[in-house]
Scaffold this active site. Structure first.
Site, PDB file in Angstrom:
ATOM      1  N   TYR A 201       0.808  -1.215   0.000  1.00 10.88           N
ATOM      2  CA  TYR A 201       0.000   0.000   0.000  1.00 10.88           C
ATOM      3  C   TYR A 201       0.853   1.282   0.000  1.00 10.88           C
ATOM      4  O   TYR A 201       1.783   1.412   0.813  1.00 10.88           O
ATOM      5  CB  TYR A 201      -0.956   0.045   1.219  1.00 10.88           C
ATOM      6  N   LYS A 210       6.316   9.224   2.365  1.00 11.71           N
ATOM      7  CA  LYS A 210       6.378   9.500   3.798  1.00 11.71           C
ATOM      8  C   LYS A 210       7.692   9.026   4.423  1.00 11.71           C
ATOM      9  O   LYS A 210       8.252   9.676   5.295  1.00 11.71           O
ATOM     10  CB  LYS A 210       5.184   8.850   4.512  1.00 11.71           C
ATOM     11  N   HIS A 230       4.653  17.946   6.465  1.00  7.83           N
ATOM     12  CA  HIS A 230       3.452  17.354   5.849  1.00  7.83           C
ATOM     13  C   HIS A 230       2.524  18.493   5.443  1.00  7.83           C
ATOM     14  O   HIS A 230       1.496  18.731   6.077  1.00  7.83           O
ATOM     15  CB  HIS A 230       2.786  16.428   6.877  1.00  7.83           C
ATOM     16  N   SER A 252      -3.653  13.668   7.638  1.00  5.43           N
ATOM     17  CA  SER A 252      -4.061  12.859   6.490  1.00  5.43           C
ATOM     18  C   SER A 252      -5.578  12.899   6.291  1.00  5.43           C
ATOM     19  O   SER A 252      -6.333  12.781   7.257  1.00  5.43           O
ATOM     20  CB  SER A 252      -3.613  11.411   6.700  1.00  5.43           C
ATOM     21  N   CYS A 254      -7.510  15.351   5.547  1.00  3.31           N
ATOM     22  CA  CYS A 254      -8.173  16.510   6.158  1.00  3.31           C
ATOM     23  C   CYS A 254      -8.171  17.727   5.246  1.00  3.31           C
ATOM     24  O   CYS A 254      -8.352  18.852   5.704  1.00  3.31           O
ATOM     25  CB  CYS A 254      -7.524  16.848   7.490  1.00  3.31           C
ATOM     26  N   ASN A 377     -10.227   4.847   1.824  1.00  6.83           N
ATOM     27  CA  ASN A 377      -8.884   5.371   1.578  1.00  6.83           C
ATOM     28  C   ASN A 377      -8.380   4.967   0.186  1.00  6.83           C
ATOM     29  O   ASN A 377      -7.188   4.866  -0.055  1.00  6.83           O
ATOM     30  CB  ASN A 377      -7.920   4.883   2.669  1.00  6.83           C
ATOM     31  N   TYR A 503     -14.341  23.807   0.991  1.00 12.44           N
ATOM     32  CA  TYR A 503     -13.865  23.649  -0.389  1.00 12.44           C
ATOM     33  C   TYR A 503     -13.509  25.006  -0.998  1.00 12.44           C
ATOM     34  O   TYR A 503     -12.742  25.742  -0.392  1.00 12.44           O
ATOM     35  CB  TYR A 503     -14.895  22.866  -1.205  1.00 12.44           C
TER      36      TYR A 503
HETATM   37  P1  GTP Z   1      -3.518  12.938   2.631  1.00 10.59           P
HETATM   38  O1  GTP Z   1      -3.319  12.744   1.167  1.00 10.59           O
HETATM   39  O2  GTP Z   1      -4.048  11.724   3.331  1.00 10.59           O
HETATM   40  O3  GTP Z   1      -2.335  13.516   3.354  1.00 10.59           O
HETATM   41  O4  GTP Z   1      -4.719  13.941   2.857  1.00 10.59           O
HETATM   42  P2  GTP Z   1      -5.193  15.361   2.352  1.00 10.59           P
HETATM   43  O5  GTP Z   1      -5.033  16.303   3.497  1.00 10.59           O
HETATM   44  O6  GTP Z   1      -4.615  15.728   1.042  1.00 10.59           O
HETATM   45  O7  GTP Z   1      -6.708  15.072   2.215  1.00 10.59           O
HETATM   46  P3  GTP Z   1      -7.807  15.429   1.129  1.00 10.59           P
HETATM   47  O8  GTP Z   1      -7.705  16.819   0.629  1.00 10.59           O
HETATM   48  O9  GTP Z   1      -7.829  14.370   0.119  1.00 10.59           O
HETATM   49  O10 GTP Z   1      -9.046  15.299   2.120  1.00 10.59           O
HETATM   50  C1  GTP Z   1     -10.145  14.641   1.782  1.00 10.59           C
HETATM   51  C2  GTP Z   1     -11.197  14.705   2.859  1.00 10.59           C
HETATM   52  O11 GTP Z   1     -11.348  16.012   3.383  1.00 10.59           O
HETATM   53  C3  GTP Z   1     -12.527  14.325   2.258  1.00 10.59           C
HETATM   54  O12 GTP Z   1     -13.241  13.610   3.221  1.00 10.59           O
HETATM   55  C4  GTP Z   1     -13.169  15.686   1.993  1.00 10.59           C
HETATM   56  O13 GTP Z   1     -14.545  15.565   1.968  1.00 10.59           O
HETATM   57  C5  GTP Z   1     -12.670  16.489   3.180  1.00 10.59           C
HETATM   58  N1  GTP Z   1     -12.596  17.933   2.913  1.00 10.59           N
HETATM   59  C6  GTP Z   1     -11.655  18.583   2.186  1.00 10.59           C
HETATM   60  N2  GTP Z   1     -11.862  19.917   2.192  1.00 10.59           N
HETATM   61  C7  GTP Z   1     -12.944  20.120   2.968  1.00 10.59           C
HETATM   62  C8  GTP Z   1     -13.648  21.291   3.396  1.00 10.59           C
HETATM   63  O14 GTP Z   1     -13.293  22.427   3.089  1.00 10.59           O
HETATM   64  N3  GTP Z   1     -14.728  21.089   4.207  1.00 10.59           N
HETATM   65  C9  GTP Z   1     -15.127  19.853   4.599  1.00 10.59           C
HETATM   66  N4  GTP Z   1     -16.182  19.746   5.403  1.00 10.59           N
HETATM   67  N5  GTP Z   1     -14.501  18.723   4.197  1.00 10.59           N
HETATM   68  C10 GTP Z   1     -13.422  18.864   3.425  1.00 10.59           C
HETATM   69  C1  SPV Z   2      -1.304  10.231   4.117  1.00 12.78           C
HETATM   70  O1  SPV Z   2      -1.787   9.244   4.699  1.00 12.78           O
HETATM   71  O2  SPV Z   2      -1.010  11.287   4.713  1.00 12.78           O
HETATM   72  C2  SPV Z   2      -1.086  10.192   2.662  1.00 12.78           C
HETATM   73  C3  SPV Z   2      -1.199   8.917   1.992  1.00 12.78           C
HETATM   74  O3  SPV Z   2      -0.779  11.207   2.063  1.00 12.78           O
HETATM   75  S1  SPV Z   2       0.188   7.915   2.221  1.00 12.78           S
HETATM   76  O4  SPV Z   2       1.135   8.209   1.151  1.00 12.78           O
HETATM   77  O5  SPV Z   2      -0.263   6.550   2.161  1.00 12.78           O
HETATM   78  O6  SPV Z   2       0.818   8.211   3.481  1.00 12.78           O
HETATM   79 MN    MN Z   3      -0.331  12.880   3.478  1.00 14.42          MN
END
Ligand code: GTP
Ligand code: SPV
Ligand code: MN
Length: 597
Positions: A201, A210, A230, A252, A254, A377, A503
């Protein structure tokens, strides 16, 4: 006898050593060419690990399914292996290096029999940039090779840069038997080495991500006086055409990817705002000769969360993933395209779910829960260069200058929509006391609030108390330190509904942040930091129910006092290593919170 495309003796010797341990049938050095990629894809399809997708609708794209027990990072199997336990700190699992090597060696032994061993030279950051670090990943997974080719700069040009003596991170990976009881993700910062075995994964196996760019790099960054974080990096172009860059750390899943690719809402677009994406996950930042903080994204791709990605939440990503994309653990539709919960359009009437089983909407599992088409995920790997908002400075060897650093987590209560720290030291405290509810990006109970300083809890490769010290010291070294802010897009009402539309609307808050950096507007001094005067945030055209803003910015004394207790417990585990300044900030905040009504 294998022919080597390099004269780097130590590299050749290490590859031979790994080969003796893992006993592959053959060894292939990855050169990064188009022919090689086509060959690997063909073999991947023949071997069953890649499913080719509809070549009209999703050209150059594939689906991959991981083992159902192997769908997220496994923090409990992830170790920092340093001679002294204290170097790893209470924030990491620790294993003595000799023992760790031995345990893993037993699993690696003969693990590549009947398979090919690939050697991937890669550069994190533009090849030759002062920011960049080179790694070499050995793996028996074609999926890993193809992902690394999207996520990093790979092949001949990297070997050339490495020369005959260059330093590199030794990254060894094998799928072995994918047994969760024989899975280990081991980091040896003192040896510049990563060993990962038993997983297929993303974050466990794309070792440039990471493992190298955060865990190993954070350790190096401390020694070499820079930051490995991060964080997303984005540019906000204002109506005058000036671009301000910000870096933001959210845990992650978020919202980093969503924010980094933001498309301005109508009103702000009309005003002349535009957003440029530099990175969505990792920032390497250095103090340049001007005394300011400059950042590069060491990656060249996005490894983004699929569920919830649609033309409303992230139109730029929808454009980006139309071609040359590897999808992992999503639903396969009968027409050879893919789907996930929260994708555009209606759910398909049938398909094959992420585990490879026939799927229909409305299916219920034995616990009475809906059967998901895609894993929560599930992800896509896709080149940044395909993103409509990709920054034109992606290849700049010295990166982009950072005006603001933003911290944020998923908090239903406590944290208001946005606030600004009083100064660098207070900002470090704000980052150090970040908390968030657990998401599907890691194993564990979802929704549970945990403290996740700077979104680095799972990624800091050494004692976090030392990491906080490093953050405090870096502030003193900068002539023009970025301002530090905290945001929370996830505050909810009594019914658990998000109060803030989030968003693209988040740009309204970024506009306030950038204006604060430019000294254009003043703010209200509050117990937790500077909060906006509401007239300084552009809410035009945003239908917010009456009382919503009040709820978004309310500071609840009981909630903050409870949080102070939790911060105290968190800090206490670092004992005397925790910088005194953070306890001072803690006491000062407690004092100020006591004045809340
Ligand atoms: P990693 O790749 O895991 O490090 O995460 P990331 O921080 O890039 O996460 P990503 O932007 O893919 O986050 C996705 C999640 O955040 C989904 O569940 C979205 O619905 C939620 N999300 C993103 N932006 C917002 C926002 O402004 N408001 C709300 N309520 N949810 C949000
Ligand atoms: C995270 O979990 O923060 C990610 C996905 O960006 S991974 O590369 O699997 O850690
Ligand atoms: Mn990440």
């Amino acid at each position: 006898m294998t022919r080597h495309p390099t004269h780097h003796k130590k590299l050749i010797e290490w590859v031979e050593k790994c080969s003796r341990l893992c006993e592959p049938d053959d060894v292939v050095w990855i050169d990064g060419s188009a022919e090689e990629k086509a060959r690997l894809e063909k073999e991947g399809v023949a071997g069953g690990e890649l499913i080719p997708l509809n070549s009209d609708k999703l050209p150059g794209s594939f689906l991959h399914r991981t083992n159902p027990n192997d769908v997220a990072r496994t923090e409990h199997l992830t170790y920092i292996c340093t001679r002294e336990k204290e170097s790893a700190g209470p924030n990491n699992n620790w294993m003595e290096p000799k023992e760790a090597y031995q345990k893993a060696r037993d699993i690696f032994k003969g693990s590549m029999k009947g398979r090919t061993m690939y050697v991937i030279p890669f550069s994190m950051g533009p090849v030759g940039s002062p920011f960049s670090k080179i790694g070499v990943e050995i793996t028996d997974s074609r999926y890993v090779v193809l992902n690394m080719e999207i996520m990093t700069r790979v092949g001949a040009e990297v070997l050339k840069q490495l020369g005959t003596e260059g330093e590199f991170t030794h990254c060894l990976h094998s799928l072995a038997d994918l047994d969760i009881n024989r899975r280990l993700i081991l980091h040896f910062p003192e040896d510049n080495t990563i060993w990962s075995v038993g997983s297929g994964y993303g974050g466990n196996v794309l070792l440039g991500k990471k493992c190298l760019s955060l865990r190993i790099a954070s350790y190096q960054a401390k020694k070499e006086k820079w930051f490995a974080e991060h964080m997303l990096i984005m540019g906000i172009e204002d109506p005058s055409g000036r671009i301000r860059y910000i870096a933001a750390a959210f845990p992650s899943a978020c919202g980093k990817t969503n924010l980094a690719l933001l498309v301005p809402p109508e009103g702000l677009k009309k005003k002349g705002y535009r957003v440029w994406t530099v990175g969505d996950d990792i920032a390497w930042m250095r103090i340049d000769t001007d005394g300011a903080l400059w950042a590069v994204n060491p990656e060249t791709g996005f490894f983004g969360v699929a569920p919830g990605t649609n033309s409303k939440s992230n139109p730029n990503m929808v454009e980006t993933i139309r071609k040359n994309t590897i999808y992992t653990n999503v639903l396969l539709k009968p027409d050879g395209t893919v789907w996930w919960e929260g994708a555009d359009g209606e759910p398909p009437t049938r398909g094959i779910d992420w585990q490879g089983n026939p799927w229909k909407p409305g299916m219920i599992d034995k616990d009475g829960k809906p059967v998901l088409g895609a894993h929560p995920n599930s992800r896509f790997t896709t080149p940044i260069s395909q993103c409509p908002s990709a920054s034109f400075r992606l290849e700049q060897p010295h990166g982009v200058p950072i005006s603001a650093i933003i911290f944020g987590g998923r908090r239903q209560h406590v944290a208001p929509l946005v606030y600004e720290s009083f100064n660098w030291q207070h900002g470090v405290f704000v980052g150090a006391t970040m908390a968030s509810e657990r998401t599907a990006a890691q194993y564990g109970k979802q929704g549970e609030v945990r403290r996740d300083p700077m979104a680095m809890l799972p990624f800091c490769g050494y004692n976090m108390a030392e990491y906080f010290r490093h953050w405090l010291d870096m502030g003193k070294r900068m002539k023009k330190a970025p301002k530090i802010f905290h945001v929370n897009w996830f505050r909810t009402d009594e019914k658990g509904k998000f109060l803030w539309p989030g968003y693209c609307e988040n740009l309204r808050i970024l506009e306030w942040i950038v204006d604060r950096c430019d000294g254009k507007i003043d703010a209200q001094k509050c117990p937790i930091g500077y909060m906006p005067k509401l007239e300084n945030i552009d809410f035009t055209g945003l239908p917010l129910a009456a009382g919503t803003l009040e709820k978004l910015f309310r500071l609840d004394k009981k909630n903050w006092n409870d949080d102070l207790e939790s911060i105290k417990e968190f800090f206490k585990q670092f004992k005397k290593d925790l910088p005194e300044e953070l306890w001072q900030e803690y006491e000062a905040l407690k004092e100020r919170v006591s004045t809340l009504k």
